[in-house]
Structures are given as C-alpha cells and as structure tokens.
Scaffold this motif. Structure first.
Motif, PDB file in Angstrom:
ATOM      1  N   PHE A 182      -5.489 -50.595  50.831  1.00  0.00           N
ATOM      2  CA  PHE A 182      -5.907 -51.838  49.993  1.00  0.00           C
ATOM      3  C   PHE A 182      -4.856 -52.632  50.090  1.00  0.00           C
ATOM      4  O   PHE A 182      -3.579 -52.229  50.316  1.00  0.00           O
ATOM      5  CB  PHE A 182      -5.950 -51.500  48.480  1.00  0.00           C
ATOM      6  CG  PHE A 182      -6.277 -52.476  47.705  1.00  0.00           C
ATOM      7  CD1 PHE A 182      -7.670 -52.722  47.673  1.00  0.00           C
ATOM      8  CD2 PHE A 182      -5.510 -53.190  46.880  1.00  0.00           C
ATOM      9  CE1 PHE A 182      -8.115 -53.839  46.739  1.00  0.00           C
ATOM     10  CE2 PHE A 182      -5.871 -54.308  46.102  1.00  0.00           C
ATOM     11  CZ  PHE A 182      -7.348 -54.669  45.920  1.00  0.00           C
ATOM     12  N   GLN A 183      -4.730 -53.867  50.411  1.00  0.00           N
ATOM     13  CA  GLN A 183      -4.093 -54.753  50.832  1.00  0.00           C
ATOM     14  C   GLN A 183      -3.975 -55.985  49.761  1.00  0.00           C
ATOM     15  O   GLN A 183      -5.014 -56.538  49.160  1.00  0.00           O
ATOM     16  CB  GLN A 183      -4.005 -55.600  52.134  1.00  0.00           C
ATOM     17  CG  GLN A 183      -3.120 -56.520  52.634  1.00  0.00           C
ATOM     18  CD  GLN A 183      -3.471 -56.899  53.691  1.00  0.00           C
ATOM     19  OE1 GLN A 183      -4.469 -57.604  54.066  1.00  0.00           O
ATOM     20  NE2 GLN A 183      -2.606 -57.154  54.765  1.00  0.00           N
ATOM     21  N   THR A 184      -2.914 -56.270  49.213  1.00  0.00           N
ATOM     22  CA  THR A 184      -2.624 -57.423  48.332  1.00  0.00           C
ATOM     23  C   THR A 184      -1.617 -58.638  48.886  1.00  0.00           C
ATOM     24  O   THR A 184      -0.611 -58.211  49.650  1.00  0.00           O
ATOM     25  CB  THR A 184      -2.125 -56.857  46.843  1.00  0.00           C
ATOM     26  OG1 THR A 184      -0.886 -56.353  46.985  1.00  0.00           O
ATOM     27  CG2 THR A 184      -2.962 -56.186  46.193  1.00  0.00           C
ATOM     28  N   HIS A 221      -2.702 -63.806  43.070  1.00  0.00           N
ATOM     29  CA  HIS A 221      -2.850 -62.579  43.462  1.00  0.00           C
ATOM     30  C   HIS A 221      -4.277 -62.648  44.102  1.00  0.00           C
ATOM     31  O   HIS A 221      -5.341 -62.918  43.589  1.00  0.00           O
ATOM     32  CB  HIS A 221      -3.104 -61.640  42.104  1.00  0.00           C
ATOM     33  CG  HIS A 221      -3.382 -60.176  42.446  1.00  0.00           C
ATOM     34  ND1 HIS A 221      -2.616 -59.166  42.996  1.00  0.00           N
ATOM     35  CD2 HIS A 221      -4.603 -59.883  42.607  1.00  0.00           C
ATOM     36  CE1 HIS A 221      -3.104 -58.203  43.166  1.00  0.00           C
ATOM     37  NE2 HIS A 221      -4.494 -58.262  42.913  1.00  0.00           N
ATOM     38  N   ILE A 222      -4.089 -61.919  45.576  1.00  0.00           N
ATOM     39  CA  ILE A 222      -5.480 -61.813  46.166  1.00  0.00           C
ATOM     40  C   ILE A 222      -5.522 -60.333  46.691  1.00  0.00           C
ATOM     41  O   ILE A 222      -4.274 -59.817  47.078  1.00  0.00           O
ATOM     42  CB  ILE A 222      -5.173 -62.662  47.492  1.00  0.00           C
ATOM     43  CG1 ILE A 222      -5.380 -64.120  47.133  1.00  0.00           C
ATOM     44  CG2 ILE A 222      -6.546 -62.305  48.301  1.00  0.00           C
ATOM     45  CD1 ILE A 222      -4.926 -65.127  48.086  1.00  0.00           C
ATOM     46  N   GLY A 223      -6.340 -59.750  46.362  1.00  0.00           N
ATOM     47  CA  GLY A 223      -6.605 -58.403  46.752  1.00  0.00           C
ATOM     48  C   GLY A 223      -7.770 -58.001  47.648  1.00  0.00           C
ATOM     49  O   GLY A 223      -8.652 -58.785  47.724  1.00  0.00           O
ATOM     50  N   ARG A 224      -7.784 -56.936  48.667  1.00  0.00           N
ATOM     51  CA  ARG A 224      -8.789 -56.563  49.505  1.00  0.00           C
ATOM     52  C   ARG A 224      -8.625 -55.305  50.111  1.00  0.00           C
ATOM     53  O   ARG A 224      -7.576 -54.971  50.155  1.00  0.00           O
ATOM     54  CB  ARG A 224      -9.099 -57.702  50.450  1.00  0.00           C
ATOM     55  CG  ARG A 224      -7.712 -57.420  51.621  1.00  0.00           C
ATOM     56  CD  ARG A 224      -8.208 -58.727  52.918  1.00  0.00           C
ATOM     57  NE  ARG A 224      -7.088 -58.310  53.878  1.00  0.00           N
ATOM     58  CZ  ARG A 224      -7.543 -57.599  54.867  1.00  0.00           C
ATOM     59  NH1 ARG A 224      -8.676 -57.403  55.102  1.00  0.00           N
ATOM     60  NH2 ARG A 224      -6.460 -57.376  55.949  1.00  0.00           N
ATOM     61  N   THR A 225      -9.824 -54.749  50.392  1.00  0.00           N
ATOM     62  CA  THR A 225      -9.816 -53.453  50.946  1.00  0.00           C
ATOM     63  C   THR A 225      -9.466 -53.693  52.519  1.00  0.00           C
ATOM     64  O   THR A 225      -9.616 -54.702  53.012  1.00  0.00           O
ATOM     65  CB  THR A 225     -11.133 -52.816  51.068  1.00  0.00           C
ATOM     66  OG1 THR A 225     -12.154 -53.715  51.662  1.00  0.00           O
ATOM     67  CG2 THR A 225     -11.511 -52.355  49.725  1.00  0.00           C
ATOM     68  N   ALA A 226      -8.698 -52.588  53.024  1.00  0.00           N
ATOM     69  CA  ALA A 226      -8.097 -52.717  54.482  1.00  0.00           C
ATOM     70  C   ALA A 226      -8.509 -51.449  54.900  1.00  0.00           C
ATOM     71  O   ALA A 226      -9.055 -50.523  54.276  1.00  0.00           O
ATOM     72  CB  ALA A 226      -6.468 -52.961  54.520  1.00  0.00           C
TER      73      ALA A 226
END
Length: 76
Positions: free
Chosen positions: A19-21, A10-15
C-alpha cells in the motif's frame, strides 16, 4: 473524528508490494504526533498476537510549492 490536526492531504492506493500513501502535513511535528498518537497504536492493536509490522515507513520530505485540490477546497 473526520479530521487529523495538521493533515492537509492524504492519498492512498494499492501498490504491487502493498500500500502506498502520499500525505502533505503542515509540519513534521504534526506528522510525528499523528504517528505516535494514532497510527502506531492502531497498527499494534490490529496486529493482535502476531508480530507487529514495522512502524517505520519510508518517508521523503519535500517542500510543497503549490497545491490545489478544488473538490477538497484546498489551496496552498
């Protein structure tokens, strides 16, 4: 708990638009069960009295042909 059955990565980041995972699952069945049992109920709970956010994420299914994350002890 600290794990979700069937979730490998699981990788999450702000976009710029939210939010993008990126997730890699053992199977679509594992993914569907986690959404039904964990994600969708949590989203409804967090929405409270406000209109619930869409629970239909944009998804793209693809076959993983090798994945190595040394610090996570993951090798597929």
């Amino acid at each position: 708990g600290a794990t979700v059955d069937g979730l490998l990565v699981h990788i999450g980041r702000t976009a710029t638009d939210g939010f993008q995972t990126l997730e890699v699952w053992e199977s679509k069945e594992h993914y569907d069960r986690a959404n039904t049992d964990i994600v969708f109920p949590l989203m409804r709970e967090l929405a409270g009295d406000e209109r619930a956010p869409s629970t239909e994420p944009a998804t793209e299914t693809f076959d993983v042909h090798g994945l190595v994350i040394p610090s996570g002890n993951v090798l597929i």
